[in-house]
Design a protein around this motif. Structure first.
Motif, PDB file in Angstrom:
ATOM      1  N   GLY A  11       0.800  -1.166  -0.176  1.00  0.00           N
ATOM      2  CA  GLY A  11      -0.007  -0.058  -0.104  1.00  0.00           C
ATOM      3  C   GLY A  11       0.824   1.233   0.007  1.00  0.00           C
ATOM      4  N   SER A  12       2.161   1.137  -0.086  1.00  0.00           N
ATOM      5  CA  SER A  12       3.011   2.498  -0.082  1.00  0.00           C
ATOM      6  C   SER A  12       4.141   2.173  -1.052  1.00  0.00           C
ATOM      7  CB  SER A  12       3.435   2.462   1.217  1.00  0.00           C
ATOM      8  OG  SER A  12       4.350   1.715   1.853  1.00  0.00           O
ATOM      9  N   VAL A  13       4.987   3.171  -1.233  1.00  0.00           N
ATOM     10  CA  VAL A  13       6.197   2.951  -2.252  1.00  0.00           C
ATOM     11  C   VAL A  13       7.252   3.811  -1.405  1.00  0.00           C
ATOM     12  CG1 VAL A  13       6.979   4.050  -4.190  1.00  0.00           C
ATOM     13  CG2 VAL A  13       4.923   2.749  -4.352  1.00  0.00           C
ATOM     14  N   THR A  14       8.244   3.400  -1.408  1.00  0.00           N
ATOM     15  CA  THR A  14       9.530   4.235  -0.795  1.00  0.00           C
ATOM     16  C   THR A  14      10.423   4.415  -1.951  1.00  0.00           C
ATOM     17  OG1 THR A  14       9.424   3.076   1.414  1.00  0.00           O
ATOM     18  CG2 THR A  14      11.585   4.164   0.714  1.00  0.00           C
ATOM     19  N   ILE A  15      10.692   5.889  -2.222  1.00  0.00           N
ATOM     20  CA  ILE A  15      11.659   6.319  -3.357  1.00  0.00           C
ATOM     21  C   ILE A  15      12.628   6.775  -2.699  1.00  0.00           C
ATOM     22  CG2 ILE A  15      11.768   7.869  -5.144  1.00  0.00           C
ATOM     23  CD1 ILE A  15       8.574   7.660  -5.339  1.00  0.00           C
ATOM     24  N   ARG A  16      13.959   6.287  -3.259  1.00  0.00           N
ATOM     25  CA  ARG A  16      15.329   6.700  -2.784  1.00  0.00           C
ATOM     26  C   ARG A  16      16.046   7.192  -3.895  1.00  0.00           C
ATOM     27  NH1 ARG A  16      14.401   2.290   0.075  1.00  0.00           N
ATOM     28  NH2 ARG A  16      14.737   2.477   2.402  1.00  0.00           N
ATOM     29  N   ARG A  17      16.518   8.664  -3.704  1.00  0.00           N
ATOM     30  CA  ARG A  17      17.076   9.503  -4.849  1.00  0.00           C
ATOM     31  C   ARG A  17      18.702   9.474  -4.636  1.00  0.00           C
ATOM     32  NH1 ARG A  17      13.551  14.697  -4.493  1.00  0.00           N
ATOM     33  NH2 ARG A  17      13.137  14.955  -6.545  1.00  0.00           N
ATOM     34  N   SER A  18      19.282   9.228  -5.713  1.00  0.00           N
ATOM     35  CA  SER A  18      20.762   9.336  -5.483  1.00  0.00           C
ATOM     36  C   SER A  18      21.240  10.837  -5.141  1.00  0.00           C
ATOM     37  CB  SER A  18      21.530   8.883  -6.721  1.00  0.00           C
ATOM     38  OG  SER A  18      21.223   9.796  -8.033  1.00  0.00           O
ATOM     39  N   GLY A  19      22.132  10.931  -4.076  1.00  0.00           N
ATOM     40  CA  GLY A  19      22.339  12.187  -3.598  1.00  0.00           C
ATOM     41  C   GLY A  19      21.619  12.738  -2.650  1.00  0.00           C
ATOM     42  N   HIS A  20      20.439  11.978  -2.283  1.00  0.00           N
ATOM     43  CA  HIS A  20      19.637  12.350  -1.290  1.00  0.00           C
ATOM     44  C   HIS A  20      19.734  11.482  -0.274  1.00  0.00           C
ATOM     45  CE1 HIS A  20      18.024  14.817  -4.472  1.00  0.00           C
ATOM     46  NE2 HIS A  20      17.546  15.632  -3.724  1.00  0.00           N
ATOM     47  N   SER A  21      19.760  11.692   1.284  1.00  0.00           N
ATOM     48  CA  SER A  21      19.665  10.791   2.089  1.00  0.00           C
ATOM     49  C   SER A  21      18.407  10.289   2.817  1.00  0.00           C
ATOM     50  CB  SER A  21      20.642  11.558   3.559  1.00  0.00           C
ATOM     51  OG  SER A  21      19.923  12.584   3.931  1.00  0.00           O
ATOM     52  N   ALA A  22      17.121  11.300   2.734  1.00  0.00           N
ATOM     53  CA  ALA A  22      15.948  10.914   3.087  1.00  0.00           C
ATOM     54  C   ALA A  22      15.156  10.367   2.157  1.00  0.00           C
ATOM     55  CB  ALA A  22      15.342  12.095   3.682  1.00  0.00           C
ATOM     56  N   PRO A  23      14.469   9.185   2.276  1.00  0.00           N
ATOM     57  CA  PRO A  23      13.567   8.538   1.313  1.00  0.00           C
ATOM     58  C   PRO A  23      12.188   9.282   1.305  1.00  0.00           C
ATOM     59  CG  PRO A  23      13.781   7.263   3.475  1.00  0.00           C
ATOM     60  CD  PRO A  23      14.762   8.295   3.641  1.00  0.00           C
ATOM     61  N   ILE A  24      11.587   9.049   0.250  1.00  0.00           N
ATOM     62  CA  ILE A  24      10.351   9.475   0.292  1.00  0.00           C
ATOM     63  C   ILE A  24       9.160   8.294   0.268  1.00  0.00           C
ATOM     64  CG2 ILE A  24       8.443  10.833  -1.350  1.00  0.00           C
ATOM     65  CD1 ILE A  24      11.025  12.031  -2.749  1.00  0.00           C
ATOM     66  N   VAL A  25       8.331   8.516   1.219  1.00  0.00           N
ATOM     67  CA  VAL A  25       7.280   7.592   1.215  1.00  0.00           C
ATOM     68  C   VAL A  25       6.037   8.209   0.949  1.00  0.00           C
ATOM     69  CG1 VAL A  25       6.265   5.942   2.771  1.00  0.00           C
ATOM     70  CG2 VAL A  25       8.461   6.470   2.915  1.00  0.00           C
ATOM     71  N   ALA A  26       5.262   7.601  -0.012  1.00  0.00           N
ATOM     72  CA  ALA A  26       3.898   7.902  -0.433  1.00  0.00           C
ATOM     73  C   ALA A  26       3.047   6.736  -0.607  1.00  0.00           C
ATOM     74  CB  ALA A  26       3.833   8.493  -1.742  1.00  0.00           C
ATOM     75  N   GLN A  27       1.634   7.025  -0.329  1.00  0.00           N
ATOM     76  CA  GLN A  27       0.763   5.898  -0.501  1.00  0.00           C
ATOM     77  C   GLN A  27       0.480   5.684  -1.925  1.00  0.00           C
ATOM     78  OE1 GLN A  27      -0.052   4.258   2.473  1.00  0.00           O
ATOM     79  NE2 GLN A  27       1.313   5.444   3.241  1.00  0.00           N
ATOM     80  N   VAL A  28       0.049   4.382  -2.368  1.00  0.00           N
ATOM     81  CA  VAL A  28      -0.223   3.971  -3.538  1.00  0.00           C
ATOM     82  C   VAL A  28      -1.864   3.999  -3.759  1.00  0.00           C
ATOM     83  CG1 VAL A  28      -0.468   1.827  -5.146  1.00  0.00           C
ATOM     84  CG2 VAL A  28       1.424   2.408  -3.822  1.00  0.00           C
ATOM     85  N   LEU A  29      -1.992   4.710  -4.750  1.00  0.00           N
ATOM     86  CA  LEU A  29      -3.609   4.735  -5.150  1.00  0.00           C
ATOM     87  C   LEU A  29      -4.133   3.892  -6.023  1.00  0.00           C
ATOM     88  CD1 LEU A  29      -4.136   8.680  -5.610  1.00  0.00           C
ATOM     89  CD2 LEU A  29      -4.675   7.291  -3.653  1.00  0.00           C
ATOM     90  N   GLY A  30      -3.090   3.222  -6.940  1.00  0.00           N
ATOM     91  CA  GLY A  30      -3.468   2.221  -7.863  1.00  0.00           C
ATOM     92  C   GLY A  30      -2.035   1.677  -8.675  1.00  0.00           C
ATOM     93  N   LEU A  31      -2.167   0.531  -9.159  1.00  0.00           N
ATOM     94  CA  LEU A  31      -1.234  -0.162  -9.687  1.00  0.00           C
ATOM     95  C   LEU A  31      -1.814  -0.625 -11.190  1.00  0.00           C
ATOM     96  CD1 LEU A  31       0.203  -2.536  -7.054  1.00  0.00           C
ATOM     97  CD2 LEU A  31       1.226  -0.168  -7.704  1.00  0.00           C
ATOM     98  N   ASP A  32      -0.801  -0.571 -12.242  1.00  0.00           N
ATOM     99  CA  ASP A  32      -0.998  -1.404 -13.464  1.00  0.00           C
ATOM    100  C   ASP A  32       0.168  -2.422 -13.555  1.00  0.00           C
ATOM    101  OD1 ASP A  32      -3.004   0.106 -14.520  1.00  0.00           O
ATOM    102  OD2 ASP A  32      -1.881   0.976 -16.073  1.00  0.00           O
ATOM    103  N   ARG A  33      -0.298  -3.535 -13.980  1.00  0.00           N
ATOM    104  CA  ARG A  33       0.765  -4.855 -14.401  1.00  0.00           C
ATOM    105  C   ARG A  33       0.693  -4.833 -15.850  1.00  0.00           C
ATOM    106  NH1 ARG A  33       2.242  -6.723  -9.275  1.00  0.00           N
ATOM    107  NH2 ARG A  33       1.151  -5.954  -7.498  1.00  0.00           N
ATOM    108  N   ASN A  34       2.001  -5.886 -16.204  1.00  0.00           N
ATOM    109  CA  ASN A  34       1.830  -6.307 -17.422  1.00  0.00           C
ATOM    110  C   ASN A  34       1.421  -7.730 -17.485  1.00  0.00           C
ATOM    111  OD1 ASN A  34       4.085  -7.687 -16.497  1.00  0.00           O
ATOM    112  ND2 ASN A  34       5.572  -6.790 -17.757  1.00  0.00           N
ATOM    113  N   PRO A  35       1.252  -8.412 -18.565  1.00  0.00           N
ATOM    114  CA  PRO A  35       0.687  -9.658 -18.346  1.00  0.00           C
ATOM    115  C   PRO A  35       1.540 -10.686 -17.696  1.00  0.00           C
ATOM    116  CG  PRO A  35       0.719  -9.077 -20.492  1.00  0.00           C
ATOM    117  CD  PRO A  35       1.289  -7.904 -19.683  1.00  0.00           C
ATOM    118  N   ASP A  36       2.794 -10.439 -17.339  1.00  0.00           N
ATOM    119  CA  ASP A  36       3.730 -11.158 -16.637  1.00  0.00           C
ATOM    120  C   ASP A  36       3.710 -10.805 -14.998  1.00  0.00           C
ATOM    121  OD1 ASP A  36       4.861 -12.408 -18.698  1.00  0.00           O
ATOM    122  OD2 ASP A  36       6.336 -10.836 -19.138  1.00  0.00           O
ATOM    123  N   GLY A  37       2.785  -9.928 -14.689  1.00  0.00           N
ATOM    124  CA  GLY A  37       2.503  -9.305 -13.129  1.00  0.00           C
ATOM    125  C   GLY A  37       3.577  -8.385 -12.624  1.00  0.00           C
TER     126      GLY A  37
END
Length: 87
Positions: A11-37
């Protein structure tokens, strides 16, 4: 440009950016998947990028009110858990 690591949780995503020490956390509203999942597109509950910011690596991002994160170079997208008002 920044290299990005996207970690999809329950239900959430953690995003880490190079050069930044603090990760970003956001809630997932929806997902798309390909046929392989594999997750190909993620709708987030807020902006996780700045206007004009470009991501390099496996993910790209766009959006004006909330961020939509898309995997670069992975197969066809199939709808899965798409929010009702998503494009």
């Amino acid at each position: 440009m920044s290299d990005i690591e996207v970690v999809i949780g329950d239900g959430s995503v953690t995003i880490r950016r190079s050069g930044h020490s603090a990760p970003i956390v956001a809630q997932v509203l929806g997902l798309d998947r390909n046929p392989d999942g594999e997750v190909t597109r993620i709708w987030l509950d807020r902006l996780v990028h700045r206007p004009g910011e470009a991501w390099t690596g496996a993910w790209s991002v766009h959006g004006a009110v909330s961020s939509i994160v898309e995997r670069v170079g992975i197969g066809a997208v199939g709808a899965c858990k798409r929010p009702p008002d998503a494009p």
